[in-house]
Design a protein around this motif. Structure first.
Motif, PDB file in Angstrom:
ATOM      1  N   UNK A   1       0.919  -1.285  -0.071  1.00 19.12           N
ATOM      2  CA  UNK A   1      -0.025   0.190  -0.055  1.00 19.12           C
ATOM      3  C   UNK A   1       0.889   1.429  -0.033  1.00 19.12           C
ATOM      4  N   UNK A   2       1.872   1.231   0.673  1.00 18.02           N
ATOM      5  CA  UNK A   2       2.774   2.249   0.876  1.00 18.02           C
ATOM      6  C   UNK A   2       3.416   2.615  -0.608  1.00 18.02           C
ATOM      7  N   UNK A   3       3.500   1.766  -1.328  1.00 19.92           N
ATOM      8  CA  UNK A   3       4.075   1.667  -2.710  1.00 19.92           C
ATOM      9  C   UNK A   3       3.261   2.094  -3.526  1.00 19.92           C
ATOM     10  N   UNK A   4       1.855   2.274  -3.314  1.00 19.75           N
ATOM     11  CA  UNK A   4       0.801   2.700  -4.161  1.00 19.75           C
ATOM     12  C   UNK A   4       0.013   1.720  -4.675  1.00 19.75           C
ATOM     13  N   UNK A   5       0.021   0.452  -4.448  1.00 20.10           N
ATOM     14  CA  UNK A   5      -0.641  -0.715  -4.621  1.00 20.10           C
ATOM     15  C   UNK A   5      -1.937  -0.617  -4.201  1.00 20.10           C
ATOM     16  N   UNK A   6      -2.803  -1.401  -4.658  1.00 19.50           N
ATOM     17  CA  UNK A   6      -4.389  -1.839  -4.102  1.00 19.50           C
ATOM     18  C   UNK A   6      -3.996  -3.003  -3.466  1.00 19.50           C
ATOM     19  N   UNK A   7      -4.849  -3.341  -2.272  1.00 22.11           N
ATOM     20  CA  UNK A   7      -4.421  -4.757  -1.561  1.00 22.11           C
ATOM     21  C   UNK A   7      -5.856  -5.451  -1.115  1.00 22.11           C
ATOM     22  N   UNK A   8      -5.714  -6.516  -1.353  1.00 25.99           N
ATOM     23  CA  UNK A   8      -6.682  -7.410  -0.749  1.00 25.99           C
ATOM     24  C   UNK A   8      -6.314  -8.481   0.429  1.00 25.99           C
ATOM     25  N   UNK A   9      -7.020  -8.473   1.713  1.00 29.50           N
ATOM     26  CA  UNK A   9      -6.299  -9.246   2.351  1.00 29.50           C
ATOM     27  C   UNK A   9      -6.668 -10.730   2.335  1.00 29.50           C
ATOM     28  N   UNK A  10      -6.346 -11.790   3.060  1.00 34.86           N
ATOM     29  CA  UNK A  10      -6.167 -13.155   2.701  1.00 34.86           C
ATOM     30  C   UNK A  10      -7.388 -13.712   3.599  1.00 34.86           C
ATOM     31  N   UNK A  11      -7.982 -13.174   4.220  1.00 36.51           N
ATOM     32  CA  UNK A  11      -9.290 -13.734   4.964  1.00 36.51           C
ATOM     33  C   UNK A  11     -10.286 -14.276   3.954  1.00 36.51           C
ATOM     34  N   UNK A  12     -10.475 -13.731   2.900  1.00 36.32           N
ATOM     35  CA  UNK A  12     -11.475 -14.087   2.163  1.00 36.32           C
ATOM     36  C   UNK A  12     -11.199 -15.462   1.294  1.00 36.32           C
ATOM     37  N   UNK A  13     -10.093 -15.706   1.160  1.00 35.57           N
ATOM     38  CA  UNK A  13      -9.683 -16.738   0.535  1.00 35.57           C
ATOM     39  C   UNK A  13     -10.347 -18.223   1.661  1.00 35.57           C
ATOM     40  N   UNK A  14     -10.091 -17.986   2.866  1.00 39.53           N
ATOM     41  CA  UNK A  14     -10.561 -19.219   3.731  1.00 39.53           C
ATOM     42  C   UNK A  14     -12.135 -18.919   3.431  1.00 39.53           C
ATOM     43  N   UNK A  15     -12.928 -17.914   3.681  1.00 37.92           N
ATOM     44  CA  UNK A  15     -14.119 -17.933   3.480  1.00 37.92           C
ATOM     45  C   UNK A  15     -14.580 -18.295   2.042  1.00 37.92           C
ATOM     46  N   UNK A  16     -14.308 -18.013   1.107  1.00 31.88           N
ATOM     47  CA  UNK A  16     -14.502 -18.441  -0.160  1.00 31.88           C
ATOM     48  C   UNK A  16     -14.448 -19.813  -0.539  1.00 31.88           C
ATOM     49  N   UNK A  17     -13.361 -20.525  -0.086  1.00 31.72           N
ATOM     50  CA  UNK A  17     -13.099 -21.921  -0.066  1.00 31.72           C
ATOM     51  C   UNK A  17     -14.147 -22.678   0.418  1.00 31.72           C
ATOM     52  N   UNK A  18     -14.607 -22.209   1.402  1.00 31.05           N
ATOM     53  CA  UNK A  18     -15.770 -22.931   2.494  1.00 31.05           C
ATOM     54  C   UNK A  18     -17.010 -23.028   1.494  1.00 31.05           C
ATOM     55  N   UNK A  19     -17.221 -22.275   0.736  1.00 30.65           N
ATOM     56  CA  UNK A  19     -18.638 -21.871   0.010  1.00 30.65           C
ATOM     57  C   UNK A  19     -19.233 -23.426  -0.700  1.00 30.65           C
ATOM     58  N   UNK A  20     -18.422 -23.780  -1.407  1.00 29.08           N
ATOM     59  CA  UNK A  20     -18.883 -25.233  -2.290  1.00 29.08           C
ATOM     60  C   UNK A  20     -19.072 -26.229  -1.173  1.00 29.08           C
ATOM     61  N   UNK A  21     -18.370 -26.432  -0.434  1.00 29.47           N
ATOM     62  CA  UNK A  21     -18.758 -27.579   0.758  1.00 29.47           C
ATOM     63  C   UNK A  21     -20.227 -27.211   1.381  1.00 29.47           C
ATOM     64  N   UNK A  22     -19.968 -26.170   2.085  1.00 34.67           N
ATOM     65  CA  UNK A  22     -21.459 -25.915   2.577  1.00 34.67           C
ATOM     66  C   UNK A  22     -22.732 -25.997   1.985  1.00 34.67           C
ATOM     67  N   UNK A  23     -22.621 -25.565   0.458  1.00 40.36           N
ATOM     68  CA  UNK A  23     -23.789 -25.670  -0.243  1.00 40.36           C
ATOM     69  C   UNK A  23     -24.131 -27.249  -0.562  1.00 40.36           C
ATOM     70  N   UNK A  24     -22.782 -28.011  -0.633  1.00 36.10           N
ATOM     71  CA  UNK A  24     -23.073 -29.285  -1.211  1.00 36.10           C
ATOM     72  C   UNK A  24     -23.514 -30.230   0.247  1.00 36.10           C
ATOM     73  N   UNK A  25     -23.142 -29.799   1.482  1.00 33.92           N
ATOM     74  CA  UNK A  25     -23.666 -30.671   2.767  1.00 33.92           C
ATOM     75  C   UNK A  25     -24.906 -30.251   2.945  1.00 33.92           C
ATOM     76  N   UNK A  26     -25.395 -28.964   3.080  1.00 36.53           N
ATOM     77  CA  UNK A  26     -26.373 -28.299   3.811  1.00 36.53           C
ATOM     78  C   UNK A  26     -27.366 -27.599   2.728  1.00 36.53           C
TER      79      UNK A  26
END
Ligand code: ATR
Length: 278
Positions: free
Chosen positions: A236-261
């Motif tokens: 960010x200090x170098x001017x880049x845009x950033x996306x944190x890593x928590x969303x990777x954990x949240x999104x990888x969980x979606x297909x499993x939840x949909x299939x099970x529940x």
């Protein structure tokens, strides 16, 4: 006639103490008023095969597998999806009455979905991408980026052979770059991804300057503890845009939840806060 048993899913690992997955799936179960359960199961490697087969017979609809079981789950499955086959690793299991143990890998999908939901205008073919690190997280991310159409993927790792092994396995548009030249690789990259443990809580410090990072670049980190990593702060200090890593954990969980529940779950701020324990 017996009453319908609420569906149960698991996360299996060894150890299993640190997983955030029960909070994540528990939040969705509560929000969608589904009378299901999602349970952490500590399973030692020697017992994993027997345990997995048994779980399918005692009321579980499926589950997640984490370290060190991702390869074993893939090998034990009766059926594997293409994306699991590509990585020779599984993180999501569905017990299917007809197909048996079905193994999927949603890690690369989770990474790409996180980028897409945080930056809806993000495109894989926007330019070269640099991936720092060649551990377990890196393989899935590299595969996801190749599928998303990244024209050139610069893969760099302190231990060069590990980057070469991923390049050999996944093929495609990967160029292995020596770790000594990581800073140059960052220059001209539309996307820069940290998959190393540098900057992680309890991990080694970040040893890169990111001086060559372009102001229009996008930077993201597979690490989410801390949420705002030293890599993201510096980018960010170098001017880049950033996306944190928590969303990777949240999104990888979606297909499993949909299939099970049986319900497509949503990732939103409330879920993020729940998983962060806030
Ligand atoms: P994960 O499965 O989360 O990717 P991992 O397999 O342990 O974790 O991989 C850790 C990554 O961080 C590796 O790419 C590792 O580099 P090596 O393959 O050379 O070990 C990288 N890493 C760890 N400490 C590092 C450091 N001090 N400097 C640079 N890279 C480091």
């Amino acid at each position: 006639m017996s009453a319908k048993v609420p569906p149960m899913a698991f996360v299996a690992g060894w150890p299993i103490g640190h997983t955030r997955s029960p909070v994540l799936h528990g939040h969705w179960l509560k929000r969608y008023k589904i009378a299901g359960q999602y349970l952490p199961l500590p399973i030692a490697p020697a017992d994993f095969g027997e345990a997995l087969r048994m779980l399918g017979k005692v009321g579980f609809v499926g589950g997640n597998v984490t370290l060190p079981h991702k390869l074993a789950a893939f090998e034990l499955a009766d059926e594997v999806t293409d994306r699991a086959k590509r990585l020779r690793a599984a993180n999501t299991i569905v017990f299917d009455r007809d197909r048996g143990i079905v193994a999927d890998n949603t890690d690369g999908y989770g990474f790409i979905e996180n980028l897409r939901s945080a930056r809806p205008d993000w495109r894989g073919d926007a330019g070269p991408a640099t991936v720092l690190g060649a551990g377990g997280a890196s393989r899935a991310i590299v595969a996801g980026l190749l599928d998303a159409g990244v024209p050139q993927l610069r893969l760099t790792n302190r231990t060069r052979e590990k980057a070469e092994a991923i390049a050999d396995e996944l093929g495609g548009a990967i160029t292995v770059v020596d770790w000594a030249e990581a800073e140059e690789a960052v220059g001209g990259s539309a996307l820069v991804v940290n998959t190393t443990s540098m900057g992680m809580d309890g991990g080694p410090p970040l040893s890169l300057s990111l001086n060559a990072m372009g102001a229009g670049a996008l930077a993201t980190d597979a690490v989410y503890a801390p949420l705002d990593t030293p890599f993201l702060k510096l980018a960010r200090a170098k001017g880049a845009q950033t996306v944190d890593g928590l969303g990777m954990l949240l999104h990888q969980a979606r297909p499993g939840f949909a299939a099970w529940f049986g319900r497509e779950p949503e990732v939103d701020e409330e879920l993020r806060q729940a998983v962060l324990g806030r």
